[in-house]
Design a protein around this motif. Sequence first.
Motif, PDB file in Angstrom:
ATOM      1  N   ASN A  71      -5.957  -7.832  -8.617  1.00 16.64           N
ATOM      2  CA  ASN A  71      -5.063  -6.794  -7.954  1.00 16.64           C
ATOM      3  C   ASN A  71      -3.563  -7.107  -7.835  1.00 16.64           C
ATOM      4  OD1 ASN A  71      -7.175  -4.893  -7.249  1.00 16.64           O
ATOM      5  ND2 ASN A  71      -8.255  -6.425  -6.276  1.00 16.64           N
ATOM      6  N   GLU A  72      -3.052  -8.388  -8.511  1.00  7.10           N
ATOM      7  CA  GLU A  72      -1.604  -8.692  -8.475  1.00  7.10           C
ATOM      8  C   GLU A  72      -0.667  -7.228  -8.689  1.00  7.10           C
ATOM      9  OE1 GLU A  72       1.366 -12.415 -10.204  1.00  7.10           O
ATOM     10  OE2 GLU A  72      -0.532 -11.590 -11.115  1.00  7.10           O
ATOM     11  N   HIS A  73      -1.030  -6.747  -9.790  1.00  5.93           N
ATOM     12  CA  HIS A  73       0.028  -5.396 -10.115  1.00  5.93           C
ATOM     13  C   HIS A  73       0.076  -4.520  -8.821  1.00  5.93           C
ATOM     14  CE1 HIS A  73       2.425  -2.950 -12.517  1.00  5.93           C
ATOM     15  NE2 HIS A  73       1.576  -2.051 -12.388  1.00  5.93           N
ATOM     16  N   LYS A  74      -1.058  -4.302  -8.386  1.00  3.99           N
ATOM     17  CA  LYS A  74      -1.259  -3.116  -7.107  1.00  3.99           C
ATOM     18  C   LYS A  74      -0.545  -3.808  -5.707  1.00  3.99           C
ATOM     19  CE  LYS A  74      -5.516  -1.296  -8.672  1.00  3.99           C
ATOM     20  NZ  LYS A  74      -6.955  -1.076  -8.115  1.00  3.99           N
ATOM     21  N   ILE A  75      -0.700  -4.989  -5.650  1.00  2.00           N
ATOM     22  CA  ILE A  75      -0.018  -5.942  -4.470  1.00  2.00           C
ATOM     23  C   ILE A  75       1.289  -5.822  -4.592  1.00  2.00           C
ATOM     24  CG2 ILE A  75      -0.130  -7.949  -3.087  1.00  2.00           C
ATOM     25  CD1 ILE A  75      -3.040  -8.241  -4.046  1.00  2.00           C
ATOM     26  N   ASN A  76       1.870  -6.161  -5.610  1.00  3.07           N
ATOM     27  CA  ASN A  76       3.300  -6.315  -6.047  1.00  3.07           C
ATOM     28  C   ASN A  76       4.038  -4.880  -5.801  1.00  3.07           C
ATOM     29  OD1 ASN A  76       3.363  -8.964  -6.431  1.00  3.07           O
ATOM     30  ND2 ASN A  76       3.085  -8.599  -8.657  1.00  3.07           N
ATOM     31  N   ASN A  77       3.340  -3.768  -6.495  1.00  2.00           N
ATOM     32  CA  ASN A  77       3.857  -2.523  -6.369  1.00  2.00           C
ATOM     33  C   ASN A  77       3.744  -1.975  -5.003  1.00  2.00           C
ATOM     34  OD1 ASN A  77       4.115  -2.255  -9.029  1.00  2.00           O
ATOM     35  ND2 ASN A  77       2.281  -0.898  -9.396  1.00  2.00           N
ATOM     36  N   LEU A  78       2.934  -2.315  -4.098  1.00  2.00           N
ATOM     37  CA  LEU A  78       2.833  -1.730  -2.602  1.00  2.00           C
ATOM     38  C   LEU A  78       4.040  -2.639  -2.065  1.00  2.00           C
ATOM     39  CD1 LEU A  78       1.541  -0.359  -0.467  1.00  2.00           C
ATOM     40  CD2 LEU A  78      -0.055  -2.397  -0.096  1.00  2.00           C
ATOM     41  N   SER A  79       3.902  -3.911  -2.451  1.00  2.00           N
ATOM     42  CA  SER A  79       5.102  -4.799  -1.751  1.00  2.00           C
ATOM     43  C   SER A  79       6.473  -4.308  -1.852  1.00  2.00           C
ATOM     44  CB  SER A  79       4.983  -6.177  -1.923  1.00  2.00           C
ATOM     45  OG  SER A  79       3.617  -6.830  -1.847  1.00  2.00           O
ATOM     46  N   ASP A  80       6.725  -4.078  -3.265  1.00  2.00           N
ATOM     47  CA  ASP A  80       7.938  -3.223  -3.534  1.00  2.00           C
ATOM     48  C   ASP A  80       8.355  -2.056  -2.852  1.00  2.00           C
ATOM     49  OD1 ASP A  80       8.382  -5.704  -5.220  1.00  2.00           O
ATOM     50  OD2 ASP A  80       7.863  -4.481  -7.291  1.00  2.00           O
ATOM     51  N   GLY A  81       7.219  -1.184  -2.953  1.00  5.37           N
ATOM     52  CA  GLY A  81       7.720   0.033  -2.307  1.00  5.37           C
ATOM     53  C   GLY A  81       7.816   0.020  -0.945  1.00  5.37           C
ATOM     54  N   LEU A  82       7.180  -0.860  -0.067  1.00  8.41           N
ATOM     55  CA  LEU A  82       7.300  -1.236   1.476  1.00  8.41           C
ATOM     56  C   LEU A  82       8.563  -2.147   1.488  1.00  8.41           C
ATOM     57  CD1 LEU A  82       3.872  -2.195   2.278  1.00  8.41           C
ATOM     58  CD2 LEU A  82       5.177   0.000   2.975  1.00  8.41           C
ATOM     59  N   ALA A  83       9.070  -2.815   0.690  1.00  8.02           N
ATOM     60  CA  ALA A  83      10.225  -3.326   0.958  1.00  8.02           C
ATOM     61  C   ALA A  83      11.580  -2.367   0.878  1.00  8.02           C
ATOM     62  CB  ALA A  83      10.534  -4.519  -0.229  1.00  8.02           C
ATOM     63  N   LEU A  84      11.364  -1.463   0.124  1.00  4.84           N
ATOM     64  CA  LEU A  84      12.523  -0.408  -0.005  1.00  4.84           C
ATOM     65  C   LEU A  84      12.592   0.586   1.008  1.00  4.84           C
ATOM     66  CD1 LEU A  84      12.307   0.639  -3.909  1.00  4.84           C
ATOM     67  CD2 LEU A  84      14.098  -0.725  -2.708  1.00  4.84           C
ATOM     68  N   LYS A  85      11.422   0.829   1.808  1.00  2.77           N
ATOM     69  CA  LYS A  85      11.107   1.367   3.199  1.00  2.77           C
ATOM     70  C   LYS A  85      11.704   0.591   4.227  1.00  2.77           C
ATOM     71  CE  LYS A  85       7.674   4.462   1.430  1.00  2.77           C
ATOM     72  NZ  LYS A  85       6.908   5.548   2.161  1.00  2.77           N
ATOM     73  N   LYS A 103      -4.802  -4.021   3.094  1.00  5.26           N
ATOM     74  CA  LYS A 103      -5.076  -3.519   1.793  1.00  5.26           C
ATOM     75  C   LYS A 103      -5.742  -4.822   1.071  1.00  5.26           C
ATOM     76  CE  LYS A 103      -4.730  -0.558  -1.730  1.00  5.26           C
ATOM     77  NZ  LYS A 103      -5.670   0.561  -1.600  1.00  5.26           N
ATOM     78  N   VAL A 104      -5.253  -5.891   1.151  1.00 11.94           N
ATOM     79  CA  VAL A 104      -5.629  -7.100   0.579  1.00 11.94           C
ATOM     80  C   VAL A 104      -6.776  -7.619   1.031  1.00 11.94           C
ATOM     81  CG1 VAL A 104      -5.042  -9.406   0.030  1.00 11.94           C
ATOM     82  CG2 VAL A 104      -3.214  -7.973  -0.305  1.00 11.94           C
ATOM     83  N   THR A 105      -6.951  -7.499   2.338  1.00 13.96           N
ATOM     84  CA  THR A 105      -8.367  -7.828   3.185  1.00 13.96           C
ATOM     85  C   THR A 105      -9.350  -6.931   2.225  1.00 13.96           C
ATOM     86  OG1 THR A 105      -7.354  -8.298   5.408  1.00 13.96           O
ATOM     87  CG2 THR A 105      -9.682  -7.591   5.195  1.00 13.96           C
ATOM     88  N   GLY A 106      -9.286  -5.684   2.183  1.00  9.94           N
ATOM     89  CA  GLY A 106     -10.231  -4.696   1.611  1.00  9.94           C
ATOM     90  C   GLY A 106     -10.533  -5.229   0.215  1.00  9.94           C
ATOM     91  N   MET A 107      -9.560  -5.650  -0.543  1.00 12.59           N
ATOM     92  CA  MET A 107      -9.567  -6.343  -1.887  1.00 12.59           C
ATOM     93  C   MET A 107     -10.480  -7.623  -1.848  1.00 12.59           C
ATOM     94  SD  MET A 107      -5.742  -5.906  -3.412  1.00 12.59           S
ATOM     95  CE  MET A 107      -5.162  -4.225  -3.701  1.00 12.59           C
ATOM     96  N   ILE A 108     -10.396  -8.232  -1.038  1.00 18.40           N
ATOM     97  CA  ILE A 108     -11.213  -9.485  -0.886  1.00 18.40           C
ATOM     98  C   ILE A 108     -12.383  -9.281  -0.459  1.00 18.40           C
ATOM     99  CG2 ILE A 108     -11.275 -11.745   0.193  1.00 18.40           C
ATOM    100  CD1 ILE A 108      -8.423 -11.879   0.372  1.00 18.40           C
TER     101      ILE A 108
END
Length: 153
Positions: A71-85, A103-108
């Motif tokens: 899920n690295e790509h999903k996590i990075n996209n989420l992090s990038d979007g939240l950083a902008l916010k 989100k990562v808890t659910g993935m694990i």
Amino acid sequence: MSVVDKDLGWKKILRNMRKIDAKAVKVGIQDGDKTSDGKESLAYIASLHEFGSPGGKIPERSFIRTAIDKNEHKINNLSDGLALKILDGSVTVRGALDLIGLKVTGMIQEQITDGDYVPLAPATIRRKKNNSDKPLIDTGHMRQSIRHVIEDK
């Protein structure tokens, strides 16, 4: 001629960037968590499954690293979007880290449930409380213990 320096939000952005850099989210089995009977460190038991035991009696069944890698790509996209916010002030650092942690808890947890692992030995299946051949799940305590914490760096 005079120069007028108008701050159009740069100081706020810098302040928010410092806040981002000061915190971290940790997801997984947390220090101090115990097995359901309270006798052993749950982090130790989880590490035996994540990396395998010395001597190989318990094979590697990576559920944390695999979930992150898949899920690295999903996590990075989420992090990038939240950083902008965070930078524009529409989300707090804590709010963003909570969202990433959830989100990562659910993935694990999903990886524990649905992962493709080395099958259990027949003796292990007989010994399990639920008599299941599903690796990593006996009582469900370890899966339910996956959680996140936000800490100062």
